[in-house]
Design an enzyme around this catalytic site. Structure first.
Site, PDB file in Angstrom:
ATOM      1  N   LYS A 276      24.404  52.615  52.242  1.00 11.64           N
ATOM      2  CA  LYS A 276      24.412  51.532  51.253  1.00 11.64           C
ATOM      3  C   LYS A 276      23.750  52.015  49.970  1.00 11.64           C
ATOM      4  CE  LYS A 276      23.180  46.572  50.906  1.00 11.64           C
ATOM      5  NZ  LYS A 276      22.470  45.461  51.570  1.00 11.64           N
TER       6      LYS A 276
ATOM      7  N   SER B 124      25.197  41.385  52.060  1.00 12.16           N
ATOM      8  CA  SER B 124      25.511  42.239  50.936  1.00 12.16           C
ATOM      9  C   SER B 124      25.966  43.647  51.326  1.00 12.16           C
ATOM     10  CB  SER B 124      24.294  42.354  50.011  1.00 12.16           C
ATOM     11  OG  SER B 124      23.199  42.945  50.676  1.00 12.16           O
TER      12      SER B 124
ATOM     13  N   SER C  26      22.036  40.518  55.470  1.00 13.19           N
ATOM     14  CA  SER C  26      23.023  41.416  54.859  1.00 13.19           C
ATOM     15  C   SER C  26      23.572  42.524  55.744  1.00 13.19           C
ATOM     16  CB  SER C  26      22.455  42.033  53.595  1.00 13.19           C
ATOM     17  OG  SER C  26      22.539  41.086  52.572  1.00 13.19           O
TER      18      SER C  26
HETATM   19  N1  GLN Z   1      22.748  36.580  51.416  1.00 10.34           N
HETATM   20  C1  GLN Z   1      21.322  36.728  51.329  1.00 10.34           C
HETATM   21  C2  GLN Z   1      20.922  36.773  49.884  1.00 10.34           C
HETATM   22  O1  GLN Z   1      21.760  36.635  49.073  1.00 10.34           O
HETATM   23  C3  GLN Z   1      20.871  37.941  52.058  1.00 10.34           C
HETATM   24  C4  GLN Z   1      21.018  39.172  51.286  1.00 10.34           C
HETATM   25  C5  GLN Z   1      20.440  40.371  51.971  1.00 10.34           C
HETATM   26  O2  GLN Z   1      20.133  40.327  53.165  1.00 10.34           O
HETATM   27  N2  GLN Z   1      20.235  41.426  51.188  1.00 10.34           N
HETATM   28  O3  GLN Z   1      19.791  36.922  49.551  1.00 10.34           O
END
Ligand code: GLN
Length: 425
Positions: A30, A105, A129
């Site tokens: 990532k 994400s 994410s």
């Molecule tokens: N969807 C969550 C957010 O927008 C989690 C994102 C993540 O785990 N990086 O913060």
């Protein structure tokens, strides 16, 4: 192989080593994890062209283990999102159905693995994410216990919530990758010196698995609930004892999460000012004007929204009303888990309330935030949680989420392995 899903922001051809536990395996990383010599953008225009001078601890470990790092994967800018549509470099598509999002994400990592472009991938999980895209793309993803994988070299979004973790097509591969990345590192002071050194044992016999009623509440697609209930019956058939439980703190978990993560983000993202990081060259203007211009131009809309929300939540006079309350709610979530894990070994429920959204379907930010309601509790409490595929609804993958006690990632992985063995037998 061609990247038809925009999974990668950068592809590379590191051959890896001839020996080591990951020799001959390709790993996608990532793009919020630092890689020496490889551009690392966090999916943000503000970091375009940034080449880290050092490797994250997990990347050093991957190289030592012989892995072939084959590129950097797309993400919602700085990890802020649930669909990978908030990337500054275009959305990633879901390999199962390219009219759908891969989740986020870590959508690029999940898509790379699901499409067979990488054997394994690293994601990061701040509020779901890793688990969300694993669920939407039909692969396995683990959010480890906080403090079991070094965050050194992970470009911070919300430090107290986030962790790096493994994604792969099988539980065995997730376990193998976790073994490699879970090594002590004095440079991350939240590390607890308890590396994961386990080989999965596919068994749930005699385990007590709690089913929180709140995980099947309003907002969860009934078809998803039914699939996950089937999965729970499968676990019971393998010898697990199913225990209905309740988690009242769920009511405020999402609010606590969004106050906490935006507050931390507003502080973390202050460094992108065109002087320390980000495009510079505005020497004619005052610092304030240059700072405003560079951030206004290069940060995406969701990132700007969160910086504003976090700055507001932390501002003098409002601290007690927002941040302080969020920390109380966070403690209540941790307290609920503590109480429940006094009488059960694991908790189970859906990973996500729905299957993968259509591209563009979650246009308003609030409905996007709501999709995280089942994943954020594990981050608030720092406990391990896995998403393992448990079937399909209308041809789209559904994920079963299993959560365990802090530092008992081993039982979470064993149960996921048992479920996987049962459904693929
Ligand atoms: N969807 C969550 C957010 O927008 C989690 C994102 C993540 O785990 N990086 O913060």
């Amino acid at each position: 192989m061609e990247d038809r899903f925009n999974a990668y922001l950068l592809r590379s051809e590191d051959p890896g080593l001839d020996s080591g536990p990951l020799a001959g395996r390709t790993v996608a990383i990532k793009d919020n994890i630092s890689t020496a010599g490889l551009e690392t953008t966090c999916g943000s225009r503000i970091l375009k062209g940034y080449i880290p001078p050092y490797d994250a601890h997990v990347v050093t470990l991957l190289r030592e283990a012989g892995a072939a790092i084959n590129g950097k994967t797309n993400l919602d800018e700085f990890g802020m999102g649930t669909t990978t549509e908030n990337s500054g470099y275009g959305p990633t598509l879901n390999p199962v159905d390219s009219s759908r999002v891969p989740g986020g994400s870590s959508g690029g990592s999940a898509a790379a693995v699901a499409a067979g472009l990488a054997d394994l991938a690293l994601g990061t999980d701040t509020g779901g994410s890793i688990r969300c895209p694993a669920s939407f793309c039909g692969i396995v993803g683990l959010k480890p216990t906080y403090g079991r994988v070094s965050r050194y070299g992970l470009i911070a979004y919300a430090n107290s919530l986030e962790t790096i973790g493994p994604m792969a097509r099988t539980v065995a591969d997730v376990s193998a990758l976790y073994r490699v990345i879970s090594r002590p590192d004095p440079r991350d002071t939240t590390m607890q010196g308890r590396p994961y050194e386990h080989d999965p044992v596919a068994s749930v016999r005699g385990l007590r698995i709690g089913i929180p009623a709140e995980f099947f509440g309003a907002g969860v697609d009934p078809r998803v609930s039914a699939k996950v209930q089937e999965a729970i019956e499968t676990l019971a058939g393998c010898g697990a004892v199913i225990v209905p439980v309740s988690m009242p703190s769920m009511k405020y978990a999402l609010a606590a999460y969004y106050i906490t993560c935006t507050s931390e983000a507003s502080s973390n993202l202050a460094r992108y000012d065109g002087v320390r990081f980000g495009p510079g060259g505005e020497s004619q203007r005052s610092w304030h004007d240059a700072f405003t211009a560079v951030r206004g131009e290069h940060f995406g809309e969701e990132v700007r929204r969160r910086i504003l929300l976090g700055t507001f939540a932390l501002s003098a006079g409002y601290y007690g009303r927002y941040y302080g309350k969020a920390q109380t709610a966070r403690a209540n979530v941790a307290g609920d888990f503590e109480r429940l894990f006094g009488s059960v070994d694991l908790l189970a429920g859906p990973t996500m309330p729905t299957v993968a959204f259509r591209l563009g379907e979650l246009a308003d930010p609030l409905s996007m935030y709501l999709a995280d309601v089942l994943t954020v509790p594990a981050n608030l409490a720092g406990i391990p949680a896995i998403s393992v595929p448990c079937g399909e609804v209308a041809g789209l993958p559904v994920g079963l989420q299993l959560m365990g006690r802090r530092f008992d990632d081993e039982t979470v992985i064993d149960a996921a392995a048992a479920f996987e063995a049962e459904v693929t037998a």
